[in-house]
Design an enzyme around this catalytic site. Sequence first.
Site, PDB file in Angstrom:
ATOM      1  N   CYS B 135      24.545  34.409 -67.381  1.00 56.77           N
ATOM      2  CA  CYS B 135      23.472  34.584 -66.311  1.00 56.77           C
ATOM      3  C   CYS B 135      22.484  35.877 -67.187  1.00 56.77           C
ATOM      4  O   CYS B 135      23.151  36.951 -67.402  1.00 56.77           O
ATOM      5  CB  CYS B 135      23.866  35.469 -64.827  1.00 56.77           C
ATOM      6  SG  CYS B 135      22.520  36.061 -63.944  1.00 56.77           S
ATOM      7  N   ASN B 197      22.897  27.389 -68.501  1.00 57.42           N
ATOM      8  CA  ASN B 197      22.464  28.192 -67.666  1.00 57.42           C
ATOM      9  C   ASN B 197      20.762  28.350 -67.900  1.00 57.42           C
ATOM     10  O   ASN B 197      20.074  27.448 -68.636  1.00 57.42           O
ATOM     11  CB  ASN B 197      22.906  29.459 -67.466  1.00 57.42           C
ATOM     12  CG  ASN B 197      22.981  30.399 -66.456  1.00 57.42           C
ATOM     13  OD1 ASN B 197      22.037  30.361 -65.743  1.00 57.42           O
ATOM     14  ND2 ASN B 197      23.976  30.988 -66.048  1.00 57.42           N
TER      15      ASN B 197
END
Lengths: 259, 309
Positions: B135, B197
Site C-alpha cells: 500500500c 496493488n
Amino acid sequence: MNQEEAIIAGQCDRGGGYRELVLASPRIAATVRPGQFVHLRIPDLHGAVLRRPFSIYRAAGDNLHILYKNVGLGTTAMNRLEEGRQVSILGPLGNGFPLELNDRQPVLVAGGYGVAPLYYLAEKLREKGRLLVGGRTAQDILLIDEFTKLGWQVEVATDDGSSGRRGMVTVLLDELLDTAPAGRCVFYACGPDGMLKALAERALAHGLPAWLSLDKHMGCGGGACLACVTRIRTDDGSESWERVCKDGPVFAAREVVWE
Amino acid sequence: MNAATQPDISVKLAGLELKNPVMVASGTFGYGREYADLVDLNGLGAIMVKGILMEPWEGNRTPRMVEVRGGLINAIGLQNPGVEYFIKEELPFLRQYDVPVIVNVWGRTIDEYAQVCARLDSEPGVAALELNVSCPNVKHGGLAFGADPAMLAQVVKAARDVTKLPLIPKLSPQLFAIGEFAKVAEANGADAVSLTNTLPAMVIDVETRRPVLANKIGGLSGPAIHPVAVKLVRDAACAVKIPVIGMGGIENAADALEFIIAGASAVAVGTANFSEPQTALQVVDGIREYMQRHGFDSLAGLTGSLNME
C-alpha cells in the site's frame, strides 16, 4: 439499494446553466425519501471510472427528477442524453432527512441548487414553513414558484442583489433568529460547506436542531470505498470518520466537526 | 469438446477450492455486506475484504480520492475497524455465504502482521490471508515492507510461523524485478502471490499549485494500469511455481483473460466494482463463454497459454 436501468423521460433547461433531467425509474422512484440520492453512470463519458451522485428534487409516479448544473465533462455529456436513452442508476442511497418535526416549525436553508432536495422535503413534510435561499445571482435562485405554489414562504438573498436581499443567506437567517418564533424552528439545509457551517454555528448557539445534507466527493456511493468520509463527533465526545454516502448525507449540526 | 457441456471454470489455488477464478479485490468491496443487495456473493470466486490491522485505524484526511482519465487515485490510508471488530461484526455476516473470504492483513511492524495473522488463524470463515506489503498510502508498513526483499522475506516468514492458512503476499507494481520478489515470497512460505496493488501517483491542482489529495500522493488504479499489470503478472508467473492472482484495471472478461493467458490462475476485479458492482459476475460469464468458443475444457489449460512466437 437497487440498481436500475432507468430510461430518460426528458430534460429541459432551467436557465442560468441549470438543467432538469427526468428519469423513468419505477423501483427507485417508489421508495426514495427526501434527502436521499442516486448514483448515475453517465453514458458516453469515456475514461470515467466513477458514477456521479445527484439528489432527488421530485419523485412522482415512475419518474425521478434531478436538477443539475453544467460544471464539467460529466454534466456536459448529460446534456446530450436524449429521450429513451438507458442510464444505469444505483439508489436510493443515503439516510435522507428525518420527517418528524416534533412540534417544530420547519425552516429550509438552501444555497444554489442545494434547494433541489429541499423541495422534495417540502412536499413530504406535514407542516409548511419558510425557505431561505441564497445564490450568486438571480439565475442561481431556483424553484421559487414551486415552493410558493406549495404554500411555503420564500425569502431570497443574492450576492449581487439581483434578486431579493443583497448578501448571503445568513443575512436572512440572522433576521429570523432575532424574531420571537425562532425558538420553535427546526432547520433543514443543503448547500456549500461555508453556508452549512454558518447555519450550524447559529443553530447551536440558539439551541435549535438543524439537519445538514453534506456534499463530499464520492467514489462508490455504497459505503465500500471510504472516500467521502466526514468527521463526526458523538455525544460522548469521541470523533470518527463516517461515510457521507452511507451514514449520511444528512447529519445533525451538533455532530459535524468542521475541518 | 462437446458444445453442450459447460467448461470447468473452478480453480484449486493455494489450498482453496474456488467455483470460478474471479475475485473482488481488497478495498473495493468493503466487507461484502456493502454490495450484498446488488451482487450474488455466492457467485464470486472469492471476496478479498478491506485491509485489517490489529487496532482500529483512522486512515488519511480528505480528499482521499480523485478521478483521472482511465482510473482513479486513492489515498484512503487503510481506514479499518481493527481485527476484533472485524471478527465480531463483519465475519459472521460473510459466514452465511458459500464464498471463500480472503482477509487482507496489514501491520505497522512485522510483529503486527504476525499478530493479526495469528488472531485470524483459527477463525471459522477465514479461507486465506493476503499480506498487504504494497500500500503506497501509509507511512509505516505497506510498501515499506514490500519494496525490500529482506523485509518481504521477514514479513512472509513471520506470518508463516503463526498460521496454517494460505498466505498471499500482495505485490507492488513499482518493483524493478517483480519475479525476484515473487521468488522471495515463495521461498519464505507464500502459497500464492497477488499483483498488482496500485501505482504511486499524484494529481496537482494548477490553480493552487498543491496536490489534490490530502495525503499528497495516492495509488492509481483502474484501466490505466491494466497493461502494466499484465506485464508484471507475466513476469511473476514465469518466475515462480506458486499461483499468481492477477489484478489491475479489469473491466470485462477480455481484461481478465489477458491476465489468465499471461499466467494468472485467478483474477480480481477492483476499481470497476465502484461503477459497476456486477462486473465480477459478468467476467465469470464472459470467461465461460470464451472457453466454450475456444474449446477449453478447463481453466488450467488456459492459464499461461500465452503464445510468444
